[in-house]
Design an enzyme around this catalytic site. Structure first.
Site, PDB file in Angstrom:
ATOM      1  N   GLU A 156      32.642  34.518  44.879  1.00 18.97           N
ATOM      2  CA  GLU A 156      31.303  34.511  44.273  1.00 18.97           C
ATOM      3  C   GLU A 156      31.124  33.404  43.230  1.00 18.97           C
ATOM      4  O   GLU A 156      30.750  33.659  42.089  1.00 18.97           O
ATOM      5  CB  GLU A 156      30.984  35.897  43.697  1.00 18.97           C
ATOM      6  CG  GLU A 156      31.093  36.976  44.768  1.00 18.97           C
ATOM      7  CD  GLU A 156      30.736  38.378  44.283  1.00 18.97           C
ATOM      8  OE1 GLU A 156      30.563  38.558  43.074  1.00 18.97           O
ATOM      9  OE2 GLU A 156      30.622  39.284  45.121  1.00 18.97           O
ATOM     10  N   GLU A 263      32.982  41.378  54.270  1.00 17.47           N
ATOM     11  CA  GLU A 263      32.767  42.671  53.598  1.00 17.47           C
ATOM     12  C   GLU A 263      31.544  43.371  54.185  1.00 17.47           C
ATOM     13  O   GLU A 263      30.655  43.835  53.454  1.00 17.47           O
ATOM     14  CB  GLU A 263      32.562  42.463  52.088  1.00 17.47           C
ATOM     15  CG  GLU A 263      33.682  41.691  51.426  1.00 17.47           C
ATOM     16  CD  GLU A 263      33.473  41.470  49.926  1.00 17.47           C
ATOM     17  OE1 GLU A 263      32.568  42.088  49.336  1.00 17.47           O
ATOM     18  OE2 GLU A 263      34.236  40.675  49.351  1.00 17.47           O
TER      19      GLU A 263
HETATM   20  C1  XIL Z   1      33.777  46.273  45.042  1.00 20.88           C
HETATM   21  C2  XIL Z   1      34.609  47.457  45.489  1.00 20.88           C
HETATM   22  O1  XIL Z   1      34.126  47.947  46.701  1.00 20.88           O
HETATM   23  C3  XIL Z   1      34.546  48.522  44.432  1.00 20.88           C
HETATM   24  O2  XIL Z   1      35.411  49.601  44.795  1.00 20.88           O
HETATM   25  C4  XIL Z   1      34.966  47.917  43.114  1.00 20.88           C
HETATM   26  O3  XIL Z   1      34.870  48.835  42.119  1.00 20.88           O
HETATM   27  C5  XIL Z   1      34.096  46.745  42.754  1.00 20.88           C
HETATM   28  O4  XIL Z   1      34.167  45.802  43.783  1.00 20.88           O
HETATM   29  N1  XIL Z   1      31.905  41.762  46.419  1.00 20.88           N
HETATM   30  C6  XIL Z   1      33.270  41.713  46.454  1.00 20.88           C
HETATM   31  C7  XIL Z   1      34.054  42.964  46.439  1.00 20.88           C
HETATM   32  O5  XIL Z   1      33.840  40.631  46.634  1.00 20.88           O
HETATM   33  O6  XIL Z   1      35.283  42.808  45.794  1.00 20.88           O
HETATM   34  C8  XIL Z   1      33.264  44.077  45.804  1.00 20.88           C
HETATM   35  O7  XIL Z   1      34.007  45.261  45.975  1.00 20.88           O
HETATM   36  C9  XIL Z   1      31.918  44.201  46.420  1.00 20.88           C
HETATM   37  C10 XIL Z   1      31.118  42.950  46.212  1.00 20.88           C
END
Ligand code: XIL
Length: 352
Positions: A156, A263
């Site tokens: 990000e 994701e």
């Molecule tokens: C999120 C996880 O799903 C949660 O369990 C954690 O508390 C916070 O992070 N983008 C990302 C991930 O790259 O690491 C994030 O995951 C969701 C958004």
């Protein structure tokens, strides 16, 4: 009311009740093992708590051949207030992946959202910030060398509005570009075999963000950074315009690197659009998962890094924290396949 018409009314009510029951418990959906039909790896995120649930383990092993630690390999978990590292849970996730034959995708080395006390309170008279930063990446990537085949190195990096890069502790201390470049270099030294990724979100929704992401990619490559792949998180809502995911994946593919739909989830409650029925909304959800698969399949085989689901069952999804009624995954709370699982499987097998 005559006896005959009472019977008719009662009969109607019973029939209606039967219909509603049917609507509530939707007909069973069949989805074959996703990893067996997919010509690229299918991943899931995981936390140590999942590994203790036999139903989750069965579902993960049936459908997936890659695992991304959901948060226990992030700085927030690993870096202790005194600057020490905690590897207990990362080790358990890595052991699970290795023992059960899943690829491990490390996530995430540098993320603006996490700045642990161990870094904030660093005594820079004793150890420089750059040294501590290097040491962290070297320790983490080195520990899973040969086990984690790939890493999200910078997560990000692009500003929320898509205009340039985010400010962060890392950017302030080590430079907006240099901290990224440095992270890639250290990761490469720690594990020369791992594929190193830049990962971001909303690339399908914001052309400007996608453009900044591609420009950063070019800049890193030009500077000689060992960048091997691009991840598009693909956190979308069920009303996402058809074609948006495909356009983003295809644009990333133009860079010639591996592409990871890293994701994936499709929120129902974030969707603003009107759907005629629940079935219609579920079809829209399935079409978006299918579109992600089709977009990867349209890339040259060597660039199809894979598709990772951010939560196998609805109850596993991080989006449940935002809205407890959301159902963004392809399996329901009990692990049954939803229409989205069937749509994804169908897209994967159709294009083999
Ligand atoms: C999120 C996880 O799903 C949660 O369990 C954690 O508390 C916070 O992070 N983008 C990302 C991930 O790259 O690491 C994030 O995951 C969701 C958004």
């Amino acid at each position: 009311m005559s006896a005959a018409s009472r019977r008719a009314v009662l009969g109607g009510a019973l029939a209606l009740a039967a219909c509603e029951r049917q609507a509530k418990s939707a007909p069973a959906v069949y989805a074959p093992s996703l990893k067996s039909v997919a010509p690229f790896p299918i991943g899931t995120c995981a936390q140590v708590s999942h590994l203790q649930q036999p139903l989750w383990v069965d579902l993960a092993l049936r459908h997936c051949n890659r695992l991304t630690p959901e948060w226990e390999m992030k700085m927030e978990y690993v870096v202790q207030p005194d600057g020490g590292f905690l590897f207990d849970r990362p080790d358990r996730l890595a052991d699970f992946a290795r023992d059960r034959g899943l690829r491990l995708h490390g996530h995430a080395l540098v993320w603006y959202a996490q700045k642990p006390a161990g870094f904030l309170n660093l005594d820079e008279r004793r150890v420089s910030f750059a040294r501590a930063y290097d040491n962290y990446i070297t320790a983490l990537v080195g520990r899973y060398r040969g086990v984690a085949a790939s890493w999200d190195v910078v997560n990000e990096a692009i500003a929320e509005d898509g205009d340039g890069w985010r400010d962060s502790l890392w950017a302030q201390k080590l430079g907006p570009f240099d901290h990224m470049r440095r992270a890639f270099d250290r990761a490469r030294e720690a594990d020369p075999g791992a594929v190193l990724f830049l990962n971001d979100y909303n690339l399908e929704l914001m052309p400007k963000k996608l453009d900044s992401f591609l420009r950063l990619t070019e800049q890193l490559l030009k500077a000689g950074a060992p960048l091997g792949g691009l991840g598009t998180q693909t956190h979308v809502a069920a009303d996402t315009e058809a074609g948006a995911i495909g356009r983003a994946v295809s644009a990333l593919g133009q860079m010639g690197l591996a592409v990871h739909v890293s994701e994936a989830d499709v929120s129902m409650t974030r969707a603003q659009g009107m759907f005629a029925s629940r079935a219609e909304r579920e079809r829209a959800q399935g079409r978006l998962y299918a579109e992600a698969a089709e977009a990867l399949l349209a890339l040259p085989p060597a660039q199809r890094f894979g598709l990772t689901l951010w939560g196998l069952r609805d109850r596993d999804s991080w989006l449940r924290n935002e809205n407890p009624t959301d159902s963004p995954a392809i399996f329901d709370d009990s692990g049954n396949a939803k229409p989205a699982a069937a749509a994804l499987a169908e897209a994967l097998s159709r294009n083999r």
